[in-house]
Design a protein around this motif. Structure first.
Motif, PDB file in Angstrom:
ATOM      1  N   THR A  66       0.808  -1.223   0.000  1.00 40.46           N
ATOM      2  CA  THR A  66       0.000   0.000   0.000  1.00 40.46           C
ATOM      3  C   THR A  66       0.843   1.276   0.000  1.00 40.46           C
ATOM      4  O   THR A  66       0.297   2.365  -0.130  1.00 40.46           O
ATOM      5  N   THR A  67       2.160   1.137   0.178  1.00 38.53           N
ATOM      6  CA  THR A  67       3.052   2.290   0.096  1.00 38.53           C
ATOM      7  C   THR A  67       4.021   2.063  -1.053  1.00 38.53           C
ATOM      8  O   THR A  67       4.644   1.003  -1.161  1.00 38.53           O
ATOM      9  N   ASN A  69       7.078   3.746  -3.770  1.00 41.79           N
ATOM     10  CA  ASN A  69       8.077   4.758  -4.097  1.00 41.79           C
ATOM     11  C   ASN A  69       7.679   5.399  -5.425  1.00 41.79           C
ATOM     12  O   ASN A  69       7.409   4.689  -6.399  1.00 41.79           O
ATOM     13  N   ASP A  87       6.909  -2.268  -5.751  1.00 38.66           N
ATOM     14  CA  ASP A  87       6.620  -1.204  -4.790  1.00 38.66           C
ATOM     15  C   ASP A  87       6.881   0.194  -5.375  1.00 38.66           C
ATOM     16  O   ASP A  87       7.087   1.157  -4.652  1.00 38.66           O
ATOM     17  N   ILE A 111      -4.920   9.010  -1.628  1.00 31.34           N
ATOM     18  CA  ILE A 111      -3.537   8.693  -1.269  1.00 31.34           C
ATOM     19  C   ILE A 111      -2.948   9.812  -0.410  1.00 31.34           C
ATOM     20  O   ILE A 111      -3.504  10.906  -0.344  1.00 31.34           O
ATOM     21  N   GLU A 112      -1.831   9.495   0.201  1.00 28.54           N
ATOM     22  CA  GLU A 112      -1.044  10.508   0.910  1.00 28.54           C
ATOM     23  C   GLU A 112       0.374  10.426   0.361  1.00 28.54           C
ATOM     24  O   GLU A 112       0.946   9.336   0.278  1.00 28.54           O
ATOM     25  N   ILE A 113       0.931  11.571   0.003  1.00 31.63           N
ATOM     26  CA  ILE A 113       2.300  11.609  -0.522  1.00 31.63           C
ATOM     27  C   ILE A 113       3.182  12.325   0.489  1.00 31.63           C
ATOM     28  O   ILE A 113       2.872  13.431   0.938  1.00 31.63           O
ATOM     29  N   LYS A 114       4.278  11.640   0.830  1.00 28.68           N
ATOM     30  CA  LYS A 114       5.227  12.210   1.793  1.00 28.68           C
ATOM     31  C   LYS A 114       6.607  11.611   1.524  1.00 28.68           C
ATOM     32  O   LYS A 114       6.731  10.394   1.391  1.00 28.68           O
ATOM     33  N   LYS A 117       7.107   9.059  -1.276  1.00 26.45           N
ATOM     34  CA  LYS A 117       6.326   7.822  -1.206  1.00 26.45           C
ATOM     35  C   LYS A 117       4.839   8.167  -1.239  1.00 26.45           C
ATOM     36  O   LYS A 117       4.407   9.172  -0.681  1.00 26.45           O
ATOM     37  N   ALA A 118       4.074   7.310  -1.870  1.00 27.06           N
ATOM     38  CA  ALA A 118       2.628   7.456  -1.925  1.00 27.06           C
ATOM     39  C   ALA A 118       1.991   6.288  -1.193  1.00 27.06           C
ATOM     40  O   ALA A 118       2.295   5.128  -1.485  1.00 27.06           O
ATOM     41  N   THR A 119       1.114   6.593  -0.239  1.00 29.09           N
ATOM     42  CA  THR A 119       0.421   5.561   0.528  1.00 29.09           C
ATOM     43  C   THR A 119      -1.061   5.598   0.186  1.00 29.09           C
ATOM     44  O   THR A 119      -1.701   6.663   0.241  1.00 29.09           O
TER      45      THR A 119
END
Length: 149
Positions: A66-67, A69, A87, A111-114, A117-119
């Motif tokens: 789920t995460t 690169n 991944d 999604i969340e990008i940090k 990485k995108a989760t």
């Protein structure tokens, strides 16, 4: 009253050949096609992204990854960027051509990008979501016939 077959016969007996002429599209309203029209290519010509977000290979999500690169960012008109690892994902924009190595797009809202990485924040993904598939509007050589053909 006459039958449908009699009406059709009357119509065909009274049709005339008015010839053919080339007119601009803007002037074609109310005219009749003189020949079949065939698409010379699939429309759209490639699998096209319909939402900004990330593109992944759905098999990775099935394996509970789920995460991801973020390998590259791809805008509409850019050359497609493939992923090499399960991944990895591509940050992708609406209208971009979908790379062959991915098959599903998750919109930014999900999604969340940090830190590169995108989760994925949701559980209900569908393989092939947020795509407009090649040839979905018209397939190459799909024919539009003039009336009566």
């Amino acid at each position: 009253m006459i039958t449908v077959q009699q009406a059709e016969q009357l119509i065909f007996e009274n049709t005339r050949d008015y010839g053919a002429e080339i007119v601009l599209f803007d002037e074609a309203l109310g005219r009749v096609l003189a020949e079949n029209i065939k698409a010379d290519r699939d429309l759209p010509a490639f699998n096209r992204v319909t939402m900004d977000g990330i593109a992944i290979n759905y098999r990775s999500f099935e394996k509970r990854i789920t995460t991801f690169n973020i390998k590259a960012t791809q805008a509409a008109g850019d050359q497609p960027s493939d992923i090499d690892k399960s991944d990895e994902c591509i940050e992708i924009m609406t209208g971009a051509a979908l790379p062959d190595s991915v098959d599903t797009v998750i919109r930014y809202e999900d999604i969340e990008i940090k830190d590169g990485k995108a989760t994925i924040l949701i559980n209900n993904l569908k393989k092939g979501q947020n795509l407009h598939l090649k040839g979905n509007d018209k397939n190459k050589a799909t024919c539009c016939s003039p009336p009566g053909n």
